[in-house]
Design a protein around this motif. Structure first.
Motif, PDB file in Angstrom:
ATOM      1  N   PHE A 147      23.945  56.152  30.517  1.00 37.12           N
ATOM      2  CA  PHE A 147      23.242  54.903  30.196  1.00 37.12           C
ATOM      3  C   PHE A 147      23.632  54.329  28.840  1.00 37.12           C
ATOM      4  CE2 PHE A 147      20.646  56.837  33.472  1.00 37.12           C
ATOM      5  CZ  PHE A 147      20.379  55.763  34.306  1.00 37.12           C
ATOM      6  N   CYS A 148      24.923  54.203  28.571  1.00 34.38           N
ATOM      7  CA  CYS A 148      25.349  53.461  27.385  1.00 34.38           C
ATOM      8  C   CYS A 148      24.764  52.047  27.516  1.00 34.38           C
ATOM      9  CB  CYS A 148      26.877  53.400  27.300  1.00 34.38           C
ATOM     10  SG  CYS A 148      27.609  55.041  27.192  1.00 34.38           S
ATOM     11  N   ALA A 149      24.366  51.467  26.377  1.00 33.88           N
ATOM     12  CA  ALA A 149      23.539  50.246  26.447  1.00 33.88           C
ATOM     13  C   ALA A 149      24.241  49.068  27.103  1.00 33.88           C
ATOM     14  CB  ALA A 149      23.091  49.862  25.033  1.00 33.88           C
ATOM     15  N   PHE A 150      25.585  49.040  27.055  1.00 25.21           N
ATOM     16  CA  PHE A 150      26.319  47.878  27.591  1.00 25.21           C
ATOM     17  C   PHE A 150      26.704  48.055  29.054  1.00 25.21           C
ATOM     18  CE2 PHE A 150      29.143  50.868  25.400  1.00 25.21           C
ATOM     19  CZ  PHE A 150      29.966  51.262  26.446  1.00 25.21           C
ATOM     20  N   CYS A 151      26.522  49.260  29.631  1.00 24.70           N
ATOM     21  CA  CYS A 151      27.271  49.630  30.832  1.00 24.70           C
ATOM     22  C   CYS A 151      26.449  49.579  32.117  1.00 24.70           C
ATOM     23  CB  CYS A 151      27.830  51.031  30.644  1.00 24.70           C
ATOM     24  SG  CYS A 151      28.883  51.514  32.019  1.00 24.70           S
ATOM     25  N   VAL A 152      27.021  48.938  33.115  1.00 23.71           N
ATOM     26  CA  VAL A 152      26.327  48.733  34.383  1.00 23.71           C
ATOM     27  C   VAL A 152      26.517  49.919  35.349  1.00 23.71           C
ATOM     28  CG1 VAL A 152      28.194  47.579  35.681  1.00 23.71           C
ATOM     29  CG2 VAL A 152      25.842  46.794  35.970  1.00 23.71           C
ATOM     30  N   VAL A 293      34.617  44.505  21.584  1.00 32.09           N
ATOM     31  CA  VAL A 293      34.320  43.718  20.381  1.00 32.09           C
ATOM     32  C   VAL A 293      33.187  42.749  20.702  1.00 32.09           C
ATOM     33  CG1 VAL A 293      36.685  43.835  19.488  1.00 32.09           C
ATOM     34  CG2 VAL A 293      35.995  41.866  20.859  1.00 32.09           C
ATOM     35  N   GLY A 294      32.402  42.451  19.658  1.00 33.52           N
ATOM     36  CA  GLY A 294      31.349  41.453  19.815  1.00 33.52           C
ATOM     37  C   GLY A 294      30.111  41.966  20.510  1.00 33.52           C
ATOM     38  N   PHE A 295      29.858  43.291  20.431  1.00 31.82           N
ATOM     39  CA  PHE A 295      28.578  43.817  20.933  1.00 31.82           C
ATOM     40  C   PHE A 295      27.469  43.170  20.083  1.00 31.82           C
ATOM     41  CE2 PHE A 295      25.176  47.005  21.180  1.00 31.82           C
ATOM     42  CZ  PHE A 295      25.106  47.165  22.567  1.00 31.82           C
ATOM     43  N   PRO A 296      26.262  42.964  20.675  1.00 30.16           N
ATOM     44  CA  PRO A 296      25.202  42.292  19.919  1.00 30.16           C
ATOM     45  C   PRO A 296      24.989  42.893  18.527  1.00 30.16           C
ATOM     46  CG  PRO A 296      24.532  42.556  22.185  1.00 30.16           C
ATOM     47  CD  PRO A 296      25.864  43.237  22.058  1.00 30.16           C
ATOM     48  N   PRO A 325      27.215  40.523  28.628  1.00 34.81           N
ATOM     49  CA  PRO A 325      25.956  41.156  29.050  1.00 34.81           C
ATOM     50  C   PRO A 325      25.986  41.445  30.547  1.00 34.81           C
ATOM     51  CG  PRO A 325      25.575  39.005  28.009  1.00 34.81           C
ATOM     52  CD  PRO A 325      27.044  39.139  28.202  1.00 34.81           C
ATOM     53  N   ARG A 326      25.495  42.614  30.945  1.00 38.56           N
ATOM     54  CA  ARG A 326      25.492  43.018  32.353  1.00 38.56           C
ATOM     55  C   ARG A 326      24.072  43.216  32.849  1.00 38.56           C
ATOM     56  NH1 ARG A 326      28.767  42.225  35.523  1.00 38.56           N
ATOM     57  NH2 ARG A 326      28.155  40.304  34.553  1.00 38.56           N
ATOM     58  N   PRO A 327      23.822  42.898  34.113  1.00 37.82           N
ATOM     59  CA  PRO A 327      22.452  43.005  34.643  1.00 37.82           C
ATOM     60  C   PRO A 327      21.896  44.427  34.533  1.00 37.82           C
ATOM     61  CG  PRO A 327      24.022  42.230  36.337  1.00 37.82           C
ATOM     62  CD  PRO A 327      24.801  42.462  35.096  1.00 37.82           C
ATOM     63  N   ASN A 328      20.635  44.535  34.312  1.00 40.02           N
ATOM     64  CA  ASN A 328      19.880  45.807  34.254  1.00 40.02           C
ATOM     65  C   ASN A 328      20.104  46.626  32.996  1.00 40.02           C
ATOM     66  OD1 ASN A 328      18.877  45.406  36.908  1.00 40.02           O
ATOM     67  ND2 ASN A 328      20.834  46.159  37.707  1.00 40.02           N
ATOM     68  N   ARG A 334      17.686  43.490  26.436  1.00 39.84           N
ATOM     69  CA  ARG A 334      16.940  43.456  25.175  1.00 39.84           C
ATOM     70  C   ARG A 334      17.673  42.827  23.992  1.00 39.84           C
ATOM     71  NH1 ARG A 334      14.313  48.859  25.082  1.00 39.84           N
ATOM     72  NH2 ARG A 334      13.145  48.916  27.038  1.00 39.84           N
ATOM     73  N   LEU A 335      19.018  42.780  24.039  1.00 42.37           N
ATOM     74  CA  LEU A 335      19.734  42.340  22.843  1.00 42.37           C
ATOM     75  C   LEU A 335      20.400  40.990  23.081  1.00 42.37           C
ATOM     76  CD1 LEU A 335      21.484  45.757  21.944  1.00 42.37           C
ATOM     77  CD2 LEU A 335      19.298  44.885  21.097  1.00 42.37           C
ATOM     78  N   PRO A 336      20.141  40.028  22.183  1.00 39.84           N
ATOM     79  CA  PRO A 336      20.780  38.719  22.362  1.00 39.84           C
ATOM     80  C   PRO A 336      22.291  38.821  22.158  1.00 39.84           C
ATOM     81  CG  PRO A 336      19.543  38.810  20.292  1.00 39.84           C
ATOM     82  CD  PRO A 336      19.260  40.097  21.013  1.00 39.84           C
ATOM     83  N   ASP A 337      23.035  38.137  23.007  1.00 44.26           N
ATOM     84  CA  ASP A 337      24.508  38.137  22.937  1.00 44.26           C
ATOM     85  C   ASP A 337      24.882  37.190  21.785  1.00 44.26           C
ATOM     86  OD1 ASP A 337      27.188  38.279  23.534  1.00 44.26           O
ATOM     87  OD2 ASP A 337      27.061  37.001  25.323  1.00 44.26           O
ATOM     88  N   ASP A 338      24.759  37.687  20.535  1.00 40.00           N
ATOM     89  CA  ASP A 338      24.741  36.775  19.387  1.00 40.00           C
ATOM     90  C   ASP A 338      26.063  36.629  18.644  1.00 40.00           C
ATOM     91  OD1 ASP A 338      24.821  39.299  18.351  1.00 40.00           O
ATOM     92  OD2 ASP A 338      22.982  39.138  17.165  1.00 40.00           O
ATOM     93  N   VAL A 339      27.129  37.262  19.128  1.00 36.33           N
ATOM     94  CA  VAL A 339      28.432  37.017  18.495  1.00 36.33           C
ATOM     95  C   VAL A 339      29.091  35.884  19.287  1.00 36.33           C
ATOM     96  CG1 VAL A 339      30.670  38.012  17.861  1.00 36.33           C
ATOM     97  CG2 VAL A 339      28.591  39.437  17.808  1.00 36.33           C
TER      98      VAL A 339
END
Ligand code: 5AD
Ligand code: SF4
Length: 457
Positions: A147-152, A293-296, A325-328, A334-339
């Motif tokens: 469950f890495c935070a970015f990974c679907v 690159v560009g993780f929130p 950003p990936r679903p679920n 939780r994290l805005p895609d802010d880059v």
């Protein structure tokens, strides 16, 4: 892994009597195997569906369309809301039901959806349609619990399940008997393997057993997780001649702040000390990696840490991605895609420019050395031109006769190309396939495989 799932789907259909069509227009059934790891991969499904609809054109002859894989698993019957021409939706865990679902869809004239995520990982043995006569892919683990935070992946492939070692060895035996000399073991965290049917067989033990299969001369695997690289695994890479001296070791970021936000559970220090241990044990080892690159929340300073880690690790090649950003996923929810997109582009370009310089320097050091190359493809344009890979996974082009395909050739490296090396034979070509195999005429042409180097998404 998706590529290999397509081989399994093709094998299942062939076992039911289907034969491969030349084009969408002549096909009765089209199966689209999908990836949803990044947004761009997912978009390809919709492009592909549009193409199929167009290929039907005026003839009004539309094939049965099945959508398989991760997007199918993730979207389920939501896919049908888009009015796309879909007859079957089959998830990653129900692949073996594909032929039955197609039959049902035809018989009932209704769309069939099966995205049961809990099916076991057993798979009919011997049905894979190997698409490469030299290397064979073998899935050893399905799913992931990290469950890495970015990974679907944990949502599309489910929780981690190991396949029995006896099944894996039967697949490897079968691949060797059909002339394959290279095995690629696949799993989301391939080095977490522990045989469910033999407590003494961990991943290093599996490498030993696969390398003992007659006819198997090279073993690769993807992807290991840095947290699970044990001394036993390092020893296996060092001591087993068939195990390639190459490790794909995804790091994702060089910033501890980002690694924590990504829930990677390793620090840059852990990672760099692992790189040191690997190089001390296997000085010739080639490393490659994945970087986002560009993780929130990624700042310039975080990105500088990534550049610094890349300089220290001296990768031979790298896959780099802009965060999407990936679903679920935790980050997606939780994290805005802010880059900004412009900043992601700037960072990925800077990263790739740095990596190009590092790769060129490492390639230049190879000039004058002799490397053993497994020849795996013919050039499309020049009949005397061959390509293959070193144990470290560098692509080498060389002149030679077509019957060197599938053989091991010692090659003196003479020149550096943008993403590969050039050289010439420095000794006889050696055939290490099982002697009774006839695999001539089934080889792919160059360009079929990825070249090494930087890959952008
Ligand atoms: N955005 C960008 N890249 C991603 N990857 C996985 N998820 C994402 C995402 N949401 C990359 C990681 C992984 C590789 C297979 O794809 O680098 O290792
Ligand atoms: Fe995804 Fe790999 Fe992390 Fe598993 S370990 S969640 S597959 S990035």
């Amino acid at each position: 892994m998706n590529f290999h799932d397509s081989e399994r789907l093709a094998g299942l259909l062939e076992a039911e009597g289907y034969i491969r069509a030349d084009s969408d227009a002549s096909a009765d059934l089209v199966v689209i195997n999908t990836c949803s790891v990044r947004e761009k991969a997912e978009e390809k499904l919709y492009t592909r569906l549009g193409e199929i609809r167009q290929a039907g054109g005026d003839s009004r002859r539309t094939p049965v369309v099945a959508v398989a894989g991760c997007v199918a698993q993730q979207e389920g019957d939501r896919l049908l809301r888009r009015q796309a021409p879909i007859d079957v939706v089959v998830g990653t865990q129900s692949l073996k039901r594909l032929p039955a679902l197609v039959d049902e869809a035809l018989a009932l004239q209704r769309t069939r959806v099966d995205v049961n995520p809990y099916e076991d990982v057993s798979f009919p043995l011997g049905v894979v349609r190997h698409s490469d006569p030299i290397r064979a892919w073998v899935t050893i683990i399905e799913g992931c619990n990290e469950f890495c935070a970015f990974c679907v992946v944990p949502y599309t492939r489910g929780h981690e399940r190991m396949r029995p070692v006896c099944d894996l060895l039967a697949e490897v035996e079968q691949a060797a008997a059909t002339g394959h000399v290279e095995i690629q073991l696949l799993g989301q965290i391939v080095n977490h393997y522990q045989a469910p049917d033999d407590p003494s067989c961990d991943f290093a033990g599996l490498l030993e057993r696969v390398s003992a299969v007659p006819g198997i001369a090279r073993i690769r695997f993807a992807s290991p997780h840095p947290r699970h690289v044990t001394d036993r695994l390092i020893g296996a890479i060092r001591d087993l001649p068939a195990v390639c001296k190459h490790l794909h070791l995804p790091v994702q970021s060089g910033s501890n702040r980002m690694l924590a936000a990504m829930r990677r559970r390793h620090t840059r220090e852990d990672y760099l000390s692992l790189v040191e241990r690997l190089r001390a044990a296997v000085p010739s080892i080639a490393l490659s990696t994945d970087i986002i690159v560009g993780f929130p929340g990624e700042t310039d300073a975080d990105f500088e840490h990534t550049l610094d880690l890349v300089r220290r690790a001296e990768y031979q090649s790298m896959y780099s991605f802009k965060y999407s950003p990936r679903p679920n996923t935790l980050a997606g929810k939780r994290l805005p895609d802010d880059v900004t997109e412009a900043e992601k582009t700037r960072r990925i370009q800077a990263l790739q420019a740095l990596q190009r310089d590092i790769q060129m320097a490492s390639f230049r050091r190879a000039v004058g050395t002799v490397e053993t190359v497994l020849v795996d493809s013919l050039s499309r344009r020049r009949s005397w031109e061959l390509a293959g890979r070193t144990s470290g996974n560098a692509v080498v082009n060389l002149p030679g006769p077509a019957d060197w395909l599938g053989r091991f050739v010692p090659v003196r490296i003479t020149e550096v190309m943008p993403n590969s090396l050039r050289g010439e034979a420095a000794g006889p070509a050696v055939d290490r396939r099982r002697p009774d195999d006839t695999v001539a005429g089934k080889f792919p042409t160059a360009g079929h495989a990825h070249a090494g180097g930087c890959h952008a998404d």
